[in-house]
Write a protein that holds these residues in place. Structure first.
Motif, PDB file in Angstrom:
ATOM      1  N   GLU A 106      58.672  62.544  47.758  1.00 15.55           N
ATOM      2  CA  GLU A 106      57.636  61.915  46.947  1.00 15.55           C
ATOM      3  C   GLU A 106      57.885  60.410  46.893  1.00 15.55           C
ATOM      4  O   GLU A 106      59.003  59.970  46.604  1.00 15.55           O
ATOM      5  N   GLU A 107      56.848  59.634  47.182  1.00 13.54           N
ATOM      6  CA  GLU A 107      56.950  58.184  47.147  1.00 13.54           C
ATOM      7  C   GLU A 107      57.488  57.707  45.797  1.00 13.54           C
ATOM      8  O   GLU A 107      57.027  58.148  44.746  1.00 13.54           O
ATOM      9  N   GLY A 108      58.501  56.843  45.841  1.00 12.88           N
ATOM     10  CA  GLY A 108      59.063  56.272  44.626  1.00 12.88           C
ATOM     11  C   GLY A 108      60.105  57.119  43.933  1.00 12.88           C
ATOM     12  O   GLY A 108      60.719  56.683  42.963  1.00 12.88           O
ATOM     13  N   THR A 128      57.222  60.868  53.755  1.00 11.91           N
ATOM     14  CA  THR A 128      57.079  60.324  52.407  1.00 11.91           C
ATOM     15  C   THR A 128      55.629  60.502  51.983  1.00 11.91           C
ATOM     16  O   THR A 128      54.705  60.068  52.675  1.00 11.91           O
ATOM     17  N   LEU A 129      55.441  61.162  50.845  1.00 12.64           N
ATOM     18  CA  LEU A 129      54.118  61.543  50.373  1.00 12.64           C
ATOM     19  C   LEU A 129      53.659  60.671  49.221  1.00 12.64           C
ATOM     20  O   LEU A 129      54.434  60.352  48.324  1.00 12.64           O
ATOM     21  N   THR A 130      52.395  60.319  49.248  1.00 10.47           N
ATOM     22  CA  THR A 130      51.808  59.598  48.125  1.00 10.47           C
ATOM     23  C   THR A 130      51.421  60.605  47.046  1.00 10.47           C
ATOM     24  O   THR A 130      51.216  61.789  47.339  1.00 10.47           O
ATOM     25  N   PRO A 131      51.328  60.168  45.795  1.00  9.38           N
ATOM     26  CA  PRO A 131      50.986  61.110  44.716  1.00  9.38           C
ATOM     27  C   PRO A 131      49.685  61.863  45.008  1.00  9.38           C
ATOM     28  O   PRO A 131      48.683  61.261  45.391  1.00  9.38           O
ATOM     29  N   GLU A 133      48.964  63.774  47.441  1.00 12.46           N
ATOM     30  CA  GLU A 133      48.651  63.982  48.858  1.00 12.46           C
ATOM     31  C   GLU A 133      48.876  65.434  49.265  1.00 12.46           C
ATOM     32  O   GLU A 133      49.851  66.064  48.887  1.00 12.46           O
TER      33      GLU A 133
END
Length: 145
Positions: A106-108, A128-131, A133
């Motif tokens: 998860e990004e961040g 890396t996935l954006t919220p 996604e």
């Protein structure tokens, strides 16, 4: 096509009523459906244990997870942030077995050093996935390469 073991946090996502939180369940169901539509057999403890309604004993789930990871061609997982202890054990098994691994980050979020450095000792693809996604297409692309 091949077979995939899809792992990720489980008990931490189950509420007091024994039900997996709907958003996380829907995300896993979408990934499972997408992998199966692409022709892959999917092993998944969440589905096997009815999304928390039918948890297996520690002896049963440990043996089944290892057997299914061993039978899989690829291991795909959300390591969890905070870390999912069970998923981290599965990641260790997959790397020790030499399985190609796709880790969904998860990004961040913060991840253990050994997760971040796993690619130095095992065949790992990090996505890396954006919220929010849906990573299904990216997972299929990564494992079908």
């Amino acid at each position: 096509m091949g077979s995939v073991f899809l792992g990720g946090p489980f008990k931490a996502l189950v509420d007091a009523d024994g039900v997996m939180r709907p958003a996380e369940r829907a995300r896993l169901e979408a990934i499972i459906a997408g992998l199966e539509a692409a022709g892959h057999k999917v092993y998944n403890a969440h589905r096997r244990e009815k999304w928390g309604a039918e948890f297996l004993t520690p002896d049963e789930c440990t043996r089944l997870d290892l057997d299914e990871i061993t039978a899989s061609d690829v291991f795909v997982a959300f390591p969890g942030s905070p870390a999912s202890p069970g998923t981290h054990i599965e990641i260790g098994w997959a790397s020790a077995l030499g399985k190609p691994i796709v880790l969904l980050l998860e990004e961040g979020a913060e991840y253990a050093f050994l997760v971040r450095g796993l690619h130095t000792v095992a065949p790992v693809t990090y996505l890396t996935l954006t919220p929010g996604e849906d990573p299904t297409d990216r997972i299929v692309a990564a494992i079908d390469t």
